[in-house]
Write a protein that holds these residues in place. Structure first.
Motif, PDB file in Angstrom:
ATOM      1  N   ARG A  92       4.652   4.939  -1.751  1.00  0.00           N
ATOM      2  CA  ARG A  92       4.292   4.012  -0.672  1.00  0.00           C
ATOM      3  C   ARG A  92       4.350   2.580  -1.201  1.00  0.00           C
ATOM      4  O   ARG A  92       4.140   2.335  -2.395  1.00  0.00           O
ATOM      5  N   VAL A 145       0.127  -2.559  -1.769  1.00  0.00           N
ATOM      6  CA  VAL A 145      -0.549  -3.451  -0.805  1.00  0.00           C
ATOM      7  C   VAL A 145      -0.753  -4.813  -1.455  1.00  0.00           C
ATOM      8  O   VAL A 145      -0.978  -4.902  -2.671  1.00  0.00           O
ATOM      9  N   GLN A 174      -7.482  -2.943   2.096  1.00  0.00           N
ATOM     10  CA  GLN A 174      -6.044  -3.156   2.295  1.00  0.00           C
ATOM     11  C   GLN A 174      -5.299  -1.823   2.440  1.00  0.00           C
ATOM     12  O   GLN A 174      -4.380  -1.688   3.247  1.00  0.00           O
ATOM     13  N   ILE A 175      -5.697  -0.844   1.646  1.00  0.00           N
ATOM     14  CA  ILE A 175      -5.035   0.472   1.695  1.00  0.00           C
ATOM     15  C   ILE A 175      -5.338   1.168   3.024  1.00  0.00           C
ATOM     16  O   ILE A 175      -4.451   1.740   3.658  1.00  0.00           O
ATOM     17  N   SER A 177      -3.281  -0.500   5.760  1.00  0.00           N
ATOM     18  CA  SER A 177      -1.853  -0.156   5.731  1.00  0.00           C
ATOM     19  C   SER A 177      -1.660   1.302   6.157  1.00  0.00           C
ATOM     20  O   SER A 177      -0.687   1.643   6.807  1.00  0.00           O
ATOM     21  N   ARG A 178      -2.642   2.168   5.827  1.00  0.00           N
ATOM     22  CA  ARG A 178      -2.526   3.585   6.178  1.00  0.00           C
ATOM     23  C   ARG A 178      -2.497   3.778   7.698  1.00  0.00           C
ATOM     24  O   ARG A 178      -1.693   4.543   8.226  1.00  0.00           O
ATOM     25  N   ARG A 227      -1.968   1.369   9.886  1.00  0.00           N
ATOM     26  CA  ARG A 227      -1.115   0.324  10.495  1.00  0.00           C
ATOM     27  C   ARG A 227      -1.839  -0.366  11.647  1.00  0.00           C
ATOM     28  O   ARG A 227      -1.292  -0.616  12.712  1.00  0.00           O
ATOM     29  N   GLU A 236      -3.343  -3.408  11.736  1.00  0.00           N
ATOM     30  CA  GLU A 236      -3.165  -4.850  11.923  1.00  0.00           C
ATOM     31  C   GLU A 236      -1.945  -5.156  12.790  1.00  0.00           C
ATOM     32  O   GLU A 236      -1.943  -6.105  13.551  1.00  0.00           O
ATOM     33  N   CYS A 256     -10.123  -4.770  10.526  1.00  0.00           N
ATOM     34  CA  CYS A 256      -8.868  -4.669  11.272  1.00  0.00           C
ATOM     35  C   CYS A 256      -9.062  -4.548  12.765  1.00  0.00           C
ATOM     36  O   CYS A 256      -8.162  -4.126  13.488  1.00  0.00           O
ATOM     37  N   ASP A 297      -0.188  10.768   5.922  1.00  0.00           N
ATOM     38  CA  ASP A 297      -0.286   9.730   6.949  1.00  0.00           C
ATOM     39  C   ASP A 297       0.497  10.042   8.213  1.00  0.00           C
ATOM     40  O   ASP A 297       0.643   9.203   9.093  1.00  0.00           O
ATOM     41  N   PRO A 307      -1.019   3.761  -1.833  1.00  0.00           N
ATOM     42  CA  PRO A 307      -0.319   2.566  -2.320  1.00  0.00           C
ATOM     43  C   PRO A 307      -0.988   1.992  -3.575  1.00  0.00           C
ATOM     44  O   PRO A 307      -2.193   2.194  -3.785  1.00  0.00           O
TER      45      PRO A 307
END
Length: 551
Positions: free
Chosen positions: A22, A25, A226-227, A230-231, A233, A235, A265, A358, A374
């Protein structure tokens, strides 16, 4: 030129390490950044941050950050006088007040420790004696569990209630309602809090031995946020997702997701004070829940229910704490085809991060904990020789990433045996990574049963026993024996109406395994003891098996 990992598995033969497939981040470069300031600065379209499932009370993001700032102002001033580096304890069931208390304390540079409300006063006193909190947040009902003598003598208490009562005892100096309403003071003295400063002190579940205090830094928490973002998504999405908080916020899984991570988020968090299936279903439907993080026992209950449960607009179930079996995933998919199951793997020592599935496609690789998270590197290390192993070889999983703990609290010996000088965390889990980079957890290294020098993974025997039509639940433990060292003993919960015998259980296993893996003793019990995240408390069963008391 640097050695490149294999694109398919992530394994690099030159360094003998696996690299996450992945994308890494981004981590903030500002060293003087605490997790609260980081969360509050995130831009998103979310409006409602928290909802109390029982009352429907809503807290907007604007109200949340205003309450955190007000509470921090009050905590920093007398009589609470909470300072950087001091410890603040939260002893509470889930509530919309929990994140306010946690974030306000961490914003001052104080270190947050949490306790399970189900713990006995003696267990809480032990944690207080170790962590030495100066401030405790708790509810009126749980106040009697806080120690008043010894290390607990000078603790200043903030009740997680709206108002004080005349009958409240003297350690109570404020309520969360009062401190949240304090006007924020922009001129107050602020200690410099950096990413390297400790943020949390969480006590690991201790399923194999006594629990230890795990220190995570603000950097650990920021990278975890952050992880998580991103996991899911979140944002990049225009829609506001609604998560139901069924897992306890005192546990690493609940604390990182609900009291911190998801607040960055714009997601809405619906808070259940405690898990009960009817209340969970009502909340899912009433508040339009789309994501349901849970632990495996809840998933089992949803599948075992005789009827198809009404799950409204629920789209994703996120399971953590213990791996899910193929039967469970397939059964759930068949019963609830509109819901995707995602899984995660992490430890208290890794801020609940490590690996995850994911998508439905990733989850369909049965038995996997997922791809490495990530910004993660991994090694599979032979426990006997210390050699790093390639693809499809089983050994102890070591991971390295920005979310790994700083160390164990006041326990240099345990820290040195778990963290290497160059930052590798020895997880204590026996794992392998396959040719596509998927992580599979075979068992806990410390839980391996040593029979005549052979190693027997209890999880393998448990998975086998769960295929028996008359077995509801099971746990396998090492039973000490002078001749062979240890042999496998099974604690079995029979299904309703079953008269399954000890001999039948042993024969069922014996027909399907090598002789050294045979179950040689069976006891029937009403339930298997598990911790908040669904892990079997083997140490309790070992104590029960080896004590002279009658089962």
């Amino acid at each position: 030129m640097a050695a490149r990992p294999d694109a398919r598995s992530g394994y690099c033969a030159a360094t003998r390490t696996f690299r996450s497939k992945r994308a890494d981040v981004p981590l903030p470069a500002d060293a003087d950044l605490d997790v609260v300031r980081f969360l509050a600065s995130r831009r998103h379209a979310g409006v409602v941050a928290l909802v109390d499932a029982a009352t429907g009370h809503r807290v907007t993001f604007q109200e949340l950050w205003r309450a955190v700032e007000g509470a921090a102002t009050a905590l920093a001033a007398p009589p609470l006088s909470l300072r950087k580096g001091q410890v603040a304890l939260i002893l509470s069931p889930n509530s919309v007040h929990f994140p306010v208390a946690a974030l306000a304390a961490m914003s001052l540079g104080a270190v947050l420790t949490t306790a399970n409300p189900l713990n006995t006063p003696a267990e809480i006193a032990k944690q207080v004696a170790d962590a030495r909190p100066v401030v405790a947040f708790t509810t009126r009902d749980l106040l009697p569990k806080l120690p008043r003598a010894g290390a607990g003598a000078g603790i200043r208490v903030v009740l997680l209630e709206p108002d004080r009562l005349p009958s409240d005892p003297s350690p109570v100096v404020a309520t969360i309602g009062e401190i949240s309403a304090t006007p924020p003071d922009p001129t107050r003295r602020r200690d410099r809090v950096t990413q390297d400063d400790p943020a949390t002190l969480l006590y690991s579940s201790g399923t194999t031995g006594p629990s230890k205090g795990v220190v995570a830094t603000h950097r650990s928490l920021i990278s975890m946020v952050q992880i998580i973002m991103s996991r899911f998504r979140l944002e990049a999405s225009n829609r506001t997702e609604t998560f139901l908080c069924t897992v306890p916020m005192f546990h690493v899984y609940g604390l990182v997701a609900f009291a911190t991570g998801l607040l960055g988020c714009g997601a809405t968090i619906v808070v259940l004070s405690k898990y009960e299936l009817p209340e969970m279903l009502r909340a899912i439907n009433e508040y339009g829940v789309t994501y349901l993080p849970l632990v495996p026992p809840i998933l089992v209950a949803m599948l075992a229910h005789p009827n198809r449960l009404p799950l409204g607009g629920l789209r994703k179930v996120l399971s953590g704490g213990a791996p899910l079996s193929k039967e469970l995933i397939e059964g759930f998919k068949e019963k609830y085809p509109q819901v995707e199951i995602l899984q995660g793997y992490g430890l208290t020592e890794s801020t609940a991060i490590g690996a995850s599935t994911d998508s439905a496609e990733e989850s369909s690789r049965y038995g996997t904990a997922g791809l490495l998270s990530p910004s993660t590197e991994a090694k599979i290390v032979d426990p006997e020789t210390g050699e790093a192993l390639p693809v499809n070889r089983t050994g102890e999983l070591w991971i390295r990433g920005p979310y790994v703990m700083k160390g164990y609290f006041k326990n240099a010996e345990a820290t040195q045996s778990t963290l290497t000088p160059d930052g590798w965390l020895k997880t204590g889990d026996l794992c392998y990574i396959d040719e596509d980079g998927y992580l599979f957890v075979v068992d806990r290294l410390k839980e391996l049963i040593k029979y005549k020098g052979y190693q027997v993974p209890p999880a393998e025997l448990e998975a086998l026993l769960l295929t028996h039509p008359e077995i509801e639940d099971v746990a396998v433990i090492p039973f000490p024996d002078r001749e062979v060292g240890q042999f496998p003993m099974a604690y079995v919960v029979r299904k309703k109406g079953s008269n399954l015998s000890e001999r039948e259980v042993m024969e069922f296993v014996a027909k399907q395994v090598a002789p050294y893996k045979k179950v040689r003793k069976v006891a029937f019990v009403a339930e298997i003891p598990k911790n908040a995240s669904g892990k079997i408390l083997r140490k309790d069963l070992i104590k029960l098996a080896t004590s002279k008391s009658k089962l």
